[in-house]
Design a protein around this motif. Structure first.
Motif, PDB file in Angstrom:
ATOM      1  N   ALA A 126       0.846  -1.191   0.000  1.00  9.13           N
ATOM      2  CA  ALA A 126       0.000   0.000   0.000  1.00  9.13           C
ATOM      3  C   ALA A 126       0.884   1.243   0.000  1.00  9.13           C
ATOM      4  O   ALA A 126       0.667   2.173  -0.782  1.00  9.13           O
ATOM      5  CB  ALA A 126      -0.922  -0.012   1.214  1.00  9.13           C
ATOM      6  N   PHE A 127       1.907   1.234   0.855  1.00 10.72           N
ATOM      7  CA  PHE A 127       2.773   2.403   0.945  1.00 10.72           C
ATOM      8  C   PHE A 127       3.461   2.699  -0.384  1.00 10.72           C
ATOM      9  O   PHE A 127       3.408   3.806  -0.903  1.00 10.72           O
ATOM     10  CB  PHE A 127       3.826   2.204   2.038  1.00 10.72           C
ATOM     11  CG  PHE A 127       4.746   3.375   2.177  1.00 10.72           C
ATOM     12  CD1 PHE A 127       4.319   4.525   2.812  1.00 10.72           C
ATOM     13  CD2 PHE A 127       6.024   3.342   1.638  1.00 10.72           C
ATOM     14  CE1 PHE A 127       5.154   5.617   2.920  1.00 10.72           C
ATOM     15  CE2 PHE A 127       6.866   4.432   1.738  1.00 10.72           C
ATOM     16  CZ  PHE A 127       6.428   5.576   2.387  1.00 10.72           C
ATOM     17  N   TRP A 128       4.097   1.670  -0.965  1.00  9.12           N
ATOM     18  CA  TRP A 128       4.861   1.909  -2.195  1.00  9.12           C
ATOM     19  C   TRP A 128       3.980   2.206  -3.396  1.00  9.12           C
ATOM     20  O   TRP A 128       4.348   2.996  -4.266  1.00  9.12           O
ATOM     21  CB  TRP A 128       5.811   0.752  -2.484  1.00  9.12           C
ATOM     22  CG  TRP A 128       7.017   0.893  -1.626  1.00  9.12           C
ATOM     23  CD1 TRP A 128       7.330   0.154  -0.525  1.00  9.12           C
ATOM     24  CD2 TRP A 128       8.052   1.880  -1.748  1.00  9.12           C
ATOM     25  NE1 TRP A 128       8.483   0.621   0.040  1.00  9.12           N
ATOM     26  CE2 TRP A 128       8.945   1.668  -0.680  1.00  9.12           C
ATOM     27  CE3 TRP A 128       8.291   2.923  -2.639  1.00  9.12           C
ATOM     28  CZ2 TRP A 128      10.078   2.468  -0.494  1.00  9.12           C
ATOM     29  CZ3 TRP A 128       9.414   3.713  -2.463  1.00  9.12           C
ATOM     30  CH2 TRP A 128      10.287   3.478  -1.396  1.00  9.12           C
TER      31      TRP A 128
ATOM     32  N   PHE B 173      -1.647   9.582  -3.005  1.00  9.26           N
ATOM     33  CA  PHE B 173      -1.058   8.511  -2.203  1.00  9.26           C
ATOM     34  C   PHE B 173      -2.121   7.503  -1.768  1.00  9.26           C
ATOM     35  O   PHE B 173      -1.989   6.307  -1.978  1.00  9.26           O
ATOM     36  CB  PHE B 173      -0.353   9.084  -0.962  1.00  9.26           C
ATOM     37  CG  PHE B 173       0.217   8.019  -0.075  1.00  9.26           C
ATOM     38  CD1 PHE B 173       1.488   7.514  -0.300  1.00  9.26           C
ATOM     39  CD2 PHE B 173      -0.526   7.503   0.984  1.00  9.26           C
ATOM     40  CE1 PHE B 173       2.004   6.507   0.507  1.00  9.26           C
ATOM     41  CE2 PHE B 173      -0.014   6.495   1.789  1.00  9.26           C
ATOM     42  CZ  PHE B 173       1.249   6.003   1.552  1.00  9.26           C
ATOM     43  N   THR B 174      -3.196   8.010  -1.173  1.00 10.34           N
ATOM     44  CA  THR B 174      -4.230   7.105  -0.669  1.00 10.34           C
ATOM     45  C   THR B 174      -4.908   6.361  -1.817  1.00 10.34           C
ATOM     46  O   THR B 174      -5.269   5.184  -1.680  1.00 10.34           O
ATOM     47  CB  THR B 174      -5.289   7.873   0.139  1.00 10.34           C
ATOM     48  OG1 THR B 174      -5.666   9.033  -0.596  1.00 10.34           O
ATOM     49  CG2 THR B 174      -4.737   8.302   1.490  1.00 10.34           C
ATOM     50  N   GLU B 175      -5.037   7.044  -2.950  1.00  4.63           N
ATOM     51  CA  GLU B 175      -5.631   6.402  -4.123  1.00  4.63           C
ATOM     52  C   GLU B 175      -4.790   5.198  -4.561  1.00  4.63           C
ATOM     53  O   GLU B 175      -5.304   4.110  -4.795  1.00  4.63           O
ATOM     54  CB  GLU B 175      -5.728   7.437  -5.267  1.00  4.63           C
ATOM     55  CG  GLU B 175      -6.564   7.038  -6.452  1.00  4.63           C
ATOM     56  CD  GLU B 175      -7.976   6.607  -6.067  1.00  4.63           C
ATOM     57  OE1 GLU B 175      -8.587   7.257  -5.193  1.00  4.63           O
ATOM     58  OE2 GLU B 175      -8.442   5.607  -6.647  1.00  4.63           O
ATOM     59  N   GLY B 176      -3.479   5.407  -4.638  1.00  2.72           N
ATOM     60  CA  GLY B 176      -2.578   4.332  -5.053  1.00  2.72           C
ATOM     61  C   GLY B 176      -2.500   3.227  -4.013  1.00  2.72           C
ATOM     62  O   GLY B 176      -2.449   2.041  -4.343  1.00  2.72           O
ATOM     63  N   ALA B 177      -2.534   3.607  -2.727  1.00  3.71           N
ATOM     64  CA  ALA B 177      -2.374   2.637  -1.645  1.00  3.71           C
ATOM     65  C   ALA B 177      -3.513   1.623  -1.602  1.00  3.71           C
ATOM     66  O   ALA B 177      -3.322   0.492  -1.154  1.00  3.71           O
ATOM     67  CB  ALA B 177      -2.267   3.368  -0.304  1.00  3.71           C
ATOM     68  N   LYS B 178      -4.677   2.026  -2.091  1.00  4.46           N
ATOM     69  CA  LYS B 178      -5.821   1.102  -2.103  1.00  4.46           C
ATOM     70  C   LYS B 178      -5.477  -0.202  -2.821  1.00  4.46           C
ATOM     71  O   LYS B 178      -5.928  -1.271  -2.426  1.00  4.46           O
ATOM     72  CB  LYS B 178      -7.010   1.750  -2.833  1.00  4.46           C
ATOM     73  CG  LYS B 178      -7.828   2.675  -1.955  1.00  4.46           C
ATOM     74  CD  LYS B 178      -8.981   3.250  -2.760  1.00  4.46           C
ATOM     75  CE  LYS B 178      -9.584   4.435  -2.047  1.00  4.46           C
ATOM     76  NZ  LYS B 178     -10.381   5.263  -2.967  1.00  4.46           N
ATOM     77  N   ASP B 179      -4.692  -0.108  -3.872  1.00  4.34           N
ATOM     78  CA  ASP B 179      -4.347  -1.295  -4.662  1.00  4.34           C
ATOM     79  C   ASP B 179      -3.546  -2.312  -3.860  1.00  4.34           C
ATOM     80  O   ASP B 179      -3.578  -3.496  -4.163  1.00  4.34           O
ATOM     81  CB  ASP B 179      -3.531  -0.891  -5.897  1.00  4.34           C
ATOM     82  CG  ASP B 179      -4.428  -0.355  -6.997  1.00  4.34           C
ATOM     83  OD1 ASP B 179      -5.652  -0.572  -6.904  1.00  4.34           O
ATOM     84  OD2 ASP B 179      -3.904   0.265  -7.923  1.00  4.34           O
ATOM     85  N   GLY B 180      -2.791  -1.843  -2.860  1.00  5.71           N
ATOM     86  CA  GLY B 180      -1.938  -2.739  -2.075  1.00  5.71           C
ATOM     87  C   GLY B 180      -2.739  -3.858  -1.443  1.00  5.71           C
ATOM     88  O   GLY B 180      -2.351  -5.022  -1.498  1.00  5.71           O
ATOM     89  N   PHE B 181      -3.879  -3.507  -0.868  1.00  6.42           N
ATOM     90  CA  PHE B 181      -4.737  -4.484  -0.213  1.00  6.42           C
ATOM     91  C   PHE B 181      -5.259  -5.498  -1.229  1.00  6.42           C
ATOM     92  O   PHE B 181      -5.167  -6.697  -1.035  1.00  6.42           O
ATOM     93  CB  PHE B 181      -5.892  -3.759   0.463  1.00  6.42           C
ATOM     94  CG  PHE B 181      -6.588  -4.603   1.482  1.00  6.42           C
ATOM     95  CD1 PHE B 181      -6.025  -4.792   2.736  1.00  6.42           C
ATOM     96  CD2 PHE B 181      -7.794  -5.218   1.184  1.00  6.42           C
ATOM     97  CE1 PHE B 181      -6.666  -5.580   3.681  1.00  6.42           C
ATOM     98  CE2 PHE B 181      -8.433  -6.003   2.121  1.00  6.42           C
ATOM     99  CZ  PHE B 181      -7.878  -6.185   3.372  1.00  6.42           C
TER     100      PHE B 181
END
Lengths: 203, 177
Positions: free
Chosen positions: A48-50, B35-43
């Motif tokens: 999520a961070f990266w 940042f928060t928009e991109g971070a959603k994909d991590g999950f």
């Protein structure tokens, strides 16, 4: 993948039985299953961070710049990516992060690149040539400085641990280049098998 | 030289963060929203790879528990001593492509037991430092996009690993033997 999965489990059970380690093998099923979820969950925060940082980098044009710098190389290697796809930028970032030993950062870039390659992939269940190449580049594990290994060597009182860097770099470069060459050779022989889908290779 | 490398390792991440955020602010990118928009994909991606990870990690855990890796080492030890390869490094060659933590474990074991001056320590340091866990990368990268037909990808991974092992033996003999 079906055969690999079958082979891993059947061989383990047979050899476990021969060695009298069946109990350990059974325990390994539970432990392995638990471990895989732990691995996936431990990835969530870092990913999520990266991916968040990457989004900023993308919006501010940094990714485009890196992609442009590495373009002469990536263009030759990933010659099947259509010009409208921006996968090249993520591939470049994936490589850069790997080279600096930031494998936690490299994975999100690599996965994002895979997703973009999948968008332009004609058969969604079969790996495209570009996907195989990206995978090969990642499994070869190109890295400029082997930080974890250095840490272990320092820990045991190795006098000059940095002498290991040059030979390691040479070996990893050999493996990395071999992976690229092998991918390029094999793609001629393993054509995608789906009917009606022509090989992406135009030459 | 040592200090320089430590300095690079220490500063690589902070500098990347500084550069990206600073350029973002200067270009008037709404960095917090992006940042928060991109971070959603991590999950999403992490959840998506779980089934693939379970399959691979369970299979490899079973294989390690069964003692198959030790058996392989015993089988090949005669051949490899001819090429000045210490028998202690054999489990490492096999485990290297299967599990990163296991490879590091085997390496620490060799380093601690045989000490800094042994050829086995140097050879295994090169082997661990120059490799990536092929099967893990395979499961994660193809799992994330749902690829089921691997075509030649696994063959490339394994062959590159074998070439890497041979290259490591060659270079280590050249420099440290």
């Amino acid at each position: 993948m079906n055969y690999i999965f079958y082979f891993l489990i059947v061989i383990s059970i047979i050899i476990g039985a021969i060695n009298g380690k069946l109990q350990e093998v059974t325990n390994a099923v539970m432990e392995g299953a638990e471990l895989s979820v732990k691995v996936a969950f431990s990835l969530i925060g870092i990913m999520a961070f990266w991916l968040g940082i990457m989004k900023i980098a993308q919006k501010s044009g940094i990714i485009d710049w890196i992609a442009k710098v590495l373009k002469p190389i990536t263009k030759v290697l990933f010659n099947e990516i259509p010009p409208e796809s921006d996968a090249v930028g993520d591939i470049a970032m994936n490589f850069t992060a790997n080279a600096f030993g930031l494998s936690n950062a490299a994975t999100p870039f690599g996965l994002k690149a895979m997703e973009k390659l999948q968008e332009v992939n004609k058969d969604k269940t079969s790996a495209s040539n570009s996907m195989c190449l990206l995978l090969g580049m990642n499994t070869a594990g190109f890295q400029l400085i082997p930080t974890t290994v250095l840490a272990v060597l320092v820990g045991i009182g190795y006098k000059n641990p940095t002498e290991i860097i040059a030979p390691t770099l040479l070996v990893t470069t050999i493996a990395f280049v071999s992976a690229i060459i092998l991918s390029k050779i094999f793609q001629k022989f393993w054509k995608p098998q789906i009917e009606g889908v022509k090989d992406e290779q135009s030459d | 030289m040592n200090n320089l490398i430590n300095l690079i390792s220490l500063w690589a991440l902070p500098i990347i963060l500084l550069v990206i955020l600073t350029v973002g602010i200067f270009k008037k990118v709404p960095i917090y929203e992006e940042f928060t928009e991109g971070a959603k994909d991590g999950f999403k991606i992490a959840i998506k790879i779980i089934p693939y990870l379970v399959a691979i990690i369970v299979g490899i855990s079973m294989l390690r528990a069964s003692g198959a890796i030790e058996m392989c080492s015993n089988l090949f030890s005669g051949v490899l001593t001819k090429f000045n390869v210490p028998a202690d490094t054999l489990p490492l060659m096999i485990v290297r492509s299967l599990s990163g933590s296991a490879a590091l474990g085997v390496f620490s074991d060799i380093a601690n037991n045989l000490g800094p001056d042994s050829f086995a320590t140097k050879l295994s340091a090169i082997m661990v430092g120059s490799s990536e866990t092929t099967f893990y990368v395979l499961a994660v990268y193809f799992g994330a996009v749902g690829i089921k037909k691997l075509r030649y990808a696994i063959l490339v991974g394994i062959l590159a690993d074998i070439i890497g092992i041979i290259a490591a033996i060659w270079v280590a003999n050249l420099m440290f033997a």
